[in-house]
Motif scaffolding. Structure first.
Motif, PDB file in Angstrom:
ATOM      1  N   ALA B  32      -0.506  -2.063   4.101  1.00  0.00           N
ATOM      2  CA  ALA B  32      -1.455  -1.853   5.197  1.00  0.00           C
ATOM      3  C   ALA B  32      -1.631  -3.165   5.949  1.00  0.00           C
ATOM      4  N   VAL B  33      -1.545  -3.113   7.262  1.00  0.00           N
ATOM      5  CA  VAL B  33      -1.782  -4.276   8.103  1.00  0.00           C
ATOM      6  C   VAL B  33      -3.225  -4.218   8.596  1.00  0.00           C
ATOM      7  N   VAL B  34      -3.935  -5.342   8.486  1.00  0.00           N
ATOM      8  CA  VAL B  34      -5.301  -5.439   9.024  1.00  0.00           C
ATOM      9  C   VAL B  34      -5.252  -6.462  10.140  1.00  0.00           C
ATOM     10  N   THR B  35      -5.527  -6.038  11.363  1.00  0.00           N
ATOM     11  CA  THR B  35      -5.451  -6.998  12.451  1.00  0.00           C
ATOM     12  C   THR B  35      -6.529  -6.725  13.500  1.00  0.00           C
ATOM     13  N   ALA B  54       3.860   1.473   7.774  1.00  0.00           N
ATOM     14  CA  ALA B  54       2.621   0.851   7.281  1.00  0.00           C
ATOM     15  C   ALA B  54       1.380   1.459   7.927  1.00  0.00           C
ATOM     16  N   HIS B  55       0.280   1.442   7.218  1.00  0.00           N
ATOM     17  CA  HIS B  55      -1.015   1.703   7.835  1.00  0.00           C
ATOM     18  C   HIS B  55      -1.374   0.507   8.716  1.00  0.00           C
ATOM     19  N   VAL B  56      -2.081   0.779   9.805  1.00  0.00           N
ATOM     20  CA  VAL B  56      -2.558  -0.315  10.650  1.00  0.00           C
ATOM     21  C   VAL B  56      -4.042  -0.114  10.892  1.00  0.00           C
ATOM     22  N   ILE B  57      -4.818  -1.095  10.475  1.00  0.00           N
ATOM     23  CA  ILE B  57      -6.275  -1.073  10.602  1.00  0.00           C
ATOM     24  C   ILE B  57      -6.642  -2.184  11.584  1.00  0.00           C
ATOM     25  N   ARG B  58      -7.440  -1.882  12.585  1.00  0.00           N
ATOM     26  CA  ARG B  58      -7.763  -2.895  13.602  1.00  0.00           C
ATOM     27  C   ARG B  58      -9.242  -2.830  13.974  1.00  0.00           C
ATOM     28  N   GLU B  83      -0.502  -3.302  -1.030  1.00  0.00           N
ATOM     29  CA  GLU B  83      -0.857  -4.630  -0.519  1.00  0.00           C
ATOM     30  C   GLU B  83      -1.348  -4.550   0.915  1.00  0.00           C
ATOM     31  N   ALA B  84      -2.115  -5.590   1.276  1.00  0.00           N
ATOM     32  CA  ALA B  84      -2.649  -5.700   2.633  1.00  0.00           C
ATOM     33  C   ALA B  84      -2.134  -6.988   3.261  1.00  0.00           C
ATOM     34  N   LEU B  85      -1.744  -6.895   4.533  1.00  0.00           N
ATOM     35  CA  LEU B  85      -1.352  -8.070   5.311  1.00  0.00           C
ATOM     36  C   LEU B  85      -2.423  -8.277   6.376  1.00  0.00           C
TER      37      LEU B  85
END
Lengths: 162, 162
Positions: B32-35, B54-58, B83-85
């Motif tokens: 999952a990407v957190v941006t 990937a999941h994308v959380i913004r 994992e989270a990026l």
């Protein structure tokens, strides 16, 4: 290859050909998109938006939470957006569990959760509730606008909600 | 053209050529990407990711809030990410105001806000704090991993944080 190596390598290709053009922090369309974290969604491409056009806010379910409202208020007051487009989608994972089933799953791993995970049964209803929450926010006063849509992950089509 | 008309027209082009391929809800890279919501960021393109990866959380600032943790817990327990990026970026609007300046701006429009808008001064520090918050979450137990990065909106480059 690990995900970290993968994104570092992916970024090398991107940054080599990167042209910042006239990119600025305030979104060109003066709009913010609120959508789900789902991996089958590429909101920019699916909505025909370019880099620089819109803020994009994403969480599990495109639920308009307090954190989404925090982001929209900053988007409006600091960066000049005047409307929100709330985009739910078909086959959303948030309809596939309930607080009870997820808490039981965590519990069977010895984890104790009382958290409300905000699952829902009806995607349209969740989008409409989100639009309503935005329109009711005292910190986003009229003429701030909000519009709801449902994206179909099987066809790529977008349906505006009346 | 209104933003609503613009995204409806943009989606017509997208959906005409849409090929769902083997898209599934669980992200291929199990990440999952957190941006940030910033309009100068296109996380999929900038990280070399494909639809389905990937999941994308913004949100505003890529701040790891309770709502981001809610999303990551669902991403992990319901959809198998491990994992989270966390990707902050240079020139983030969150460094350009403080709670005091934003509250004053709202106040001069007759609006009363006591909300913490979660601004920060140092982008790297905010990313590191976010990674720490994820690693400390009891609902994302080891070996769940988290990694921090800073994206440069002027060059398109991505720097991993040690």
């Amino acid at each position: 290859m690990s995900s970290v190596d993968r994104v570092i390598r992916g970024n090398e290709a991107w940054s080599r050909s990167f042209d910042r053009g006239d990119l600025r922090a305030p979104p060109r369309l003066r709009a913010a998109v609120v959508t789900c974290m789902d991996c089958r969604l590429d909101p920019l491409r699916a909505l025909g938006l370019d880099l620089g056009d819109a803020h994009v806010i994403r969480n599990a379910g495109a639920v308009v939470t307090d954190d989404v409202l925090r982001s929209l208020v900053i988007s409006h007051w600091e960066l000049g957006t005047v409307e929100a487009l709330v985009v739910g989608h078909t086959a959303c994972g948030m309809t596939a569990f309930t607080n009870e089933t997820l808490r039981r799953k965590l519990g069977s791993s010895g984890l104790d959760a009382t958290l409300d995970f905000l699952p829902f049964r009806d995607v349209e209803e969740n989008v409409r509730a989100g639009v309503g929450r935005i329109l009711a926010s005292p910190l986003l006063p009229a003429p701030y606008a909000a519009h709801g849509f449902v994206y179909d992950v099987a066809t790529g089509g977008l349906t505006p909600l009346a």
